[in-house]
Enzyme design. Sequence first.
Site, PDB file in Angstrom:
ATOM      1  N   GLY A   1       0.777  -1.233   0.000  1.00  0.00           N
ATOM      2  CA  GLY A   1       0.000   0.000   0.000  1.00  0.00           C
ATOM      3  C   GLY A   1       0.809   1.283   0.000  1.00  0.00           C
ATOM      4  O   GLY A   1       0.313   2.329   0.420  1.00  0.00           O
ATOM      5  N   THR A   2       2.046   1.243  -0.528  1.00  0.00           N
ATOM      6  CA  THR A   2       2.816   2.501  -0.543  1.00  0.00           C
ATOM      7  C   THR A   2       2.216   3.509  -1.533  1.00  0.00           C
ATOM      8  O   THR A   2       2.318   4.718  -1.309  1.00  0.00           O
ATOM      9  CB  THR A   2       4.299   2.264  -0.883  1.00  0.00           C
ATOM     10  OG1 THR A   2       4.416   1.750  -2.209  1.00  0.00           O
ATOM     11  CG2 THR A   2       4.967   1.322   0.101  1.00  0.00           C
TER      12      THR A   2
ATOM     13  N   MET B   1      -3.787  -6.989  -7.430  1.00  0.00           N
ATOM     14  CA  MET B   1      -3.228  -8.113  -8.180  1.00  0.00           C
ATOM     15  C   MET B   1      -4.273  -9.038  -8.814  1.00  0.00           C
ATOM     16  O   MET B   1      -3.970 -10.180  -9.148  1.00  0.00           O
ATOM     17  CB  MET B   1      -2.274  -8.909  -7.285  1.00  0.00           C
ATOM     18  CG  MET B   1      -1.048  -8.116  -6.895  1.00  0.00           C
ATOM     19  SD  MET B   1      -0.095  -7.519  -8.334  1.00  0.00           S
ATOM     20  CE  MET B   1       0.969  -6.279  -7.609  1.00  0.00           C
TER      21      MET B   1
ATOM     22  N   HIS C   1       1.553   1.053 -13.136  1.00  0.00           N
ATOM     23  CA  HIS C   1       2.369  -0.100 -13.549  1.00  0.00           C
ATOM     24  C   HIS C   1       3.847   0.271 -13.411  1.00  0.00           C
ATOM     25  O   HIS C   1       4.257   1.348 -13.854  1.00  0.00           O
ATOM     26  CB  HIS C   1       2.050  -0.488 -15.000  1.00  0.00           C
ATOM     27  CG  HIS C   1       2.818  -1.700 -15.442  1.00  0.00           C
ATOM     28  ND1 HIS C   1       2.473  -2.967 -15.021  1.00  0.00           N
ATOM     29  CD2 HIS C   1       3.924  -1.834 -16.205  1.00  0.00           C
ATOM     30  CE1 HIS C   1       3.345  -3.832 -15.523  1.00  0.00           C
ATOM     31  NE2 HIS C   1       4.229  -3.174 -16.247  1.00  0.00           N
TER      32      HIS C   1
END
Length: 207
Positions: free
Chosen positions: A12-13, A91, A110
């Site tokens: 979760g960065t 994901m 991405h």
Amino acid sequence: MFKIGVLVSGGGTNLQAIIDSITAGELSGIEIASVISSKKDAYALSRAEEAGINAQYIGRGDYKSSAEYERALIDRFEGFGVELVVLAGFMIVLGETFLNAYENRIINIHPALIPSFCGDGFYGLKVHEAALARGVKVTGATVHFVTGETDGGPIILQKAVYINEDDDAASLQKRVMEEAEWTILPEAVRLISEGRLKIEGNIVRRI
Ligand code: GAR
């Protein structure tokens, strides 16, 4: 308020980068209305809770089909009035049920310069391993609109990162996040919330 929903699966960065941009006043008028994780133990959920954001785990395994799973995500986001969906390390590949519900209103980060090192099977560390194995000297990150083609939708922003001689996949992943992802993802959210982008076919133009 322009309400966004964030889909996560991991650390979760990138979610944190959006939270921090809002806190710093760089994303005025934007609220993270809901965070959903496909993984129960994702640290992203703790980050959301820490920031006082409504966060929930919704696992694919609890649903019979992709369509039913996606319906659950849609119901949750619609309940919170979500206008833009941000895939921040999510994901699971979304299918037509979700894509139709949020057409042209889903973006993804991405960790490479699309069209390099993207498409099915290119996610997380694998992307950086592939870049190093190919010996490219420059990589980076891309924010794009999500369509039915994996990583094939209109490109919103890209930022380049030089590869160092001594980089391994982990160090490269970290630098691509720090130098590119955490900057361009909040910036893309800002541009969309301000109505500054127009999609023409597969091209995004500034207006
Ligand atoms: C990020 O590097 C993101 O670009 C990548 O997963 C990581 C998630 O990190 N996404 C993909 O590979 C999608 N194909 P985070 O959970 O710390 O934001």
